[in-house]
Design an enzyme around this catalytic site. Structure first.
Site, PDB file in Angstrom:
ATOM      1  N   ASP A 283       0.867  -1.180   0.000  1.00  0.00           N
ATOM      2  CA  ASP A 283       0.000   0.000   0.000  1.00  0.00           C
ATOM      3  C   ASP A 283       0.903   1.230   0.000  1.00  0.00           C
ATOM      4  OD1 ASP A 283      -2.204  -1.628   0.132  1.00  0.00           O
ATOM      5  OD2 ASP A 283      -2.412  -1.461   2.303  1.00  0.00           O
ATOM      6  N   ASP A 441     -13.911  -4.462  -1.760  1.00  0.00           N
ATOM      7  CA  ASP A 441     -13.697  -4.094  -0.359  1.00  0.00           C
ATOM      8  C   ASP A 441     -15.019  -4.190   0.414  1.00  0.00           C
ATOM      9  OD1 ASP A 441     -10.946  -3.392  -0.698  1.00  0.00           O
ATOM     10  OD2 ASP A 441     -11.589  -1.521  -1.625  1.00  0.00           O
TER      11      ASP A 441
END
Length: 586
Positions: A283, A441
């Site tokens: 990330d 998600d």
């Protein structure tokens, strides 16, 4: 040599679109004839082959699709210089030619037909000049393809390129590390031994009596398909040597230096089938000082819970990517969570991260974040296809779409109409569905009764906090901050129909907890779709990887924090999986 992003193509006396420009491919793909089958190319008598005398130069036929940067980096890594094809004459004069075909069959043939490169390529190959085709560069040698077709190919090898059959339970696209069965002396495959190589494709050519003299190796994925061909000095492979680590570099080295002798160590364990993949995720975002760092969230919160509340800094993205490649990661995935998405595309720091990482990381790279239509601060409009194209040109092999895919799926489920305008449809049409990953998600919403909602719900293995036996998984956008009226099951089914080739399945509830993957969620989704599913969120121990592979149909498992913090090395994960009888790449 390699052109800068979004620059005008070099001028020449050959009045056709530059094949080194991705914009020409995008333009041509809108107009290709899907049902026209041209006859086999016949070499004009006035075309003659004159080889260059420079042993250090490799001629590269880059027609503007997909990640060719990785091939360039691999060639340079082996000590060679690159000359780009600009005219058909460059093909005819090449001392050695590499054709790294990436993307869809029809747009590629359109480029070859419209530039005159097809005739020159046929002449070059028919004269038994040193040639290496990669992936689509192999498929285009056949008579035709069923992809968006039928569409005529170069017609040099008998046979039709057809789609894998998913009805027998095999997931399409065929993505991952698989084994070869070498059928004859191939020279360039001499150093592969028993190791896996990397495939990513939805279409394949099948062996037959008519083409058996060409076949140098096959691979089994539901059916036996052609993995490589060889006749004289002409070679082509369906797998990606530039993405197959050290073993792939050995294939390129054997082609470029056919008389070289290599003494690489070969693994004792024999590769036998498609391996389960272990993926390292990074990330990436800016910290408060403006530097790009790798971070990790706790249920998507990336800030330290301390006085300064700083962005959690776990390292530099390029350095970590290189480390994970050496440690044995099968893929590296970058998620761009920076705030730079309003800047002009050419200035995105993520592009530079990809360019630098791909110089020394020879496994697949996926990038996600900001891949959508947008207008920057200078009022310059970019389509999602343009954005993806620049990511591909900067080193990405696959792009991951998140929020934009949710909105596209909602619209599709409402209208039941494929407009062709969504980012999924645009990108998969040009680059193939194997290049498009959709990142989901979801967050658990607990239920006492599954009939309380219109979305697919499941009975939980472990009841909810108040004893709830059921849950549905609500999809979110904007980094998990906004819930949407669509479930993970409905989203997965919709994006597969729209053209996604793979699903990255996260779970906000499990993110950063280290208690294991959400097996209930992963089983539900991997059983519902026929495309590969990557399990994500929650890994904290090696047992969590064997758990998800033995209890679900996940094709890969992804982790971040446990690798960044050196709690569980990638090597330990693979050693554990081997002991559990699960096939992995060593």
């Amino acid at each position: 040599m390699e052109a800068a992003p979004f620059t005008s193509p070099p001028t020449s006396s050959f009045k056709t679109p530059s094949i080194s420009s991705s914009s020409s491919l995008i333009s041509l793909s809108k107009n290709f004839s899907r049902n026209h089958l041209p006859s086999k190319f016949k070499s004009p008598r006035n075309l003659s082959v004159r080889a260059s005398n420079d042993d250090s130069v490799v001629t590269l036929l880059d027609y503007g699709a997909g990640n060719v940067r990785s091939v360039r980096n691999a060639i340079r890594h082996l000590g060679f210089q690159i000359k780009d094809v600009q005219t058909p004459k460059d093909i005819l004069n090449a001392r050695r030619l590499i054709f790294p075909g990436v993307g869809a069959f029809a747009p590629a043939m359109d480029v070859l037909n419209n530039t005159g490169m097809g005739e020159a390529l046929c002449t070059y190959i028919q004269n038994d000049r040193p040639f290496l085709g990669i992936c689509l560069g192999l498929q285009l040698l056949f008579e035709s393809s069923e992809e968006n077709g039928p569409v005529g190919g170069l017609g040099l090898i008998p046979g039709v390129v057809g789609r894998f059959d998913s009805s027998n339970g095999f997931r399409v696209p065929h993505i991952g590390w698989n084994a070869l069965q070498i059928t004859k002396d191939s020279e360039i495959l001499d150093d592969i031994g028993n190791r896996h190589v990397y495939f990513v494709h939805s279409y394949r050519a099948m062996p037959s009596n008519e083409n058996k003299e060409w076949i140098s190796s096959t691979c089994n994925y539901g059916d036996e398909f052609i993995a490589s061909v060889r006749k004289g000095k002409v070679h082509a492979v369906q797998f990606h040597p530039e993405k197959s680590g050290d073993v792939g570099l050995s294939v390129l080295r054997r082609f470029l230096l056919p008389k070289s002798s290599l003494t690489e160590k070969r693994t004792e364990r024999k590769a036998s089938k498609l391996a389960k993949r272990v993926i390292a995720c990074l990330d990436v975002r800016t910290n408060d000082e403006g530097d790009l760092v790798v971070t990790k969230g706790d249920q998507y919160d990336v800030r330290e819970h301390a006085e300064k509340n700083e962005v959690r800094n776990l390292g530099k993205p390029v350095e970590l990517a290189g480390k994970y490649y050496k440690d044995g990661a099968d893929e590296v995935s970058f998620l761009n969570i920076t705030g730079f998405r309003d800047f002009p595309l050419g200035d995105l720091p993520m592009l530079q991260v990809l360019r630098c990482a791909s110089e020394n990381v020879f496994v697949p790279l996926t990038v996600g974040g900001g891949i959508r239509d947008f207008t920057d601060s200078n009022d310059r409009y970019y389509s999602s296809l343009e954005v993806a194209s620049e990511y591909f040109r900067s080193g990405a092999d696959k792009i991951s779409i998140g929020s934009d895919a949710v909105h596209a799926a909602e619209e599709y489920l409402k209208t039941k109409v494929k407009t062709g305008k969504s980012s999924i449809e645009q990108i998969s049409r040009v680059y193939g569905n194997q290049a498009v990953v959709v990142s989901i998600d979801p967050r658990r919403v607990y239920l006492n009764d599954p009939s309380d909602v219109e979305f697919k719900s499941i009975r939980l293995t472990n009841p909810g906090p108040n004893g709830e036996e059921y849950a549905w998984y609500q999809c979110t956008v904007n980094g998990g901050r906004e819930g949407r009226p669509i479930g993970a099951y409905e989203l997965a089914k919709a994006v597969e129909e729209l053209g996604a080739g793979e699903i990255l399945l996260n779970c906000i509830d499990c993110d950063g907890q280290g208690k294991g993957f959400d097996i209930d969620l992963i089983k539900m989704i991997s059983d519902a779709v026929s495309i590969p599913v990557i399990a994500s969120s929650g890994a904290g121990a090696v047992e969590h990887f064997s758990d998800v592979f033995s209890k679900t149909n996940a094709s890969a498992a992804l982790a971040a924090g446990i690798f960044h913090r050196k709690e569980v090395p990638i090597r330990s994960v693979k050693e554990h999986l081997l002991k559990e009888g699960i096939e992995v790449r060593i």
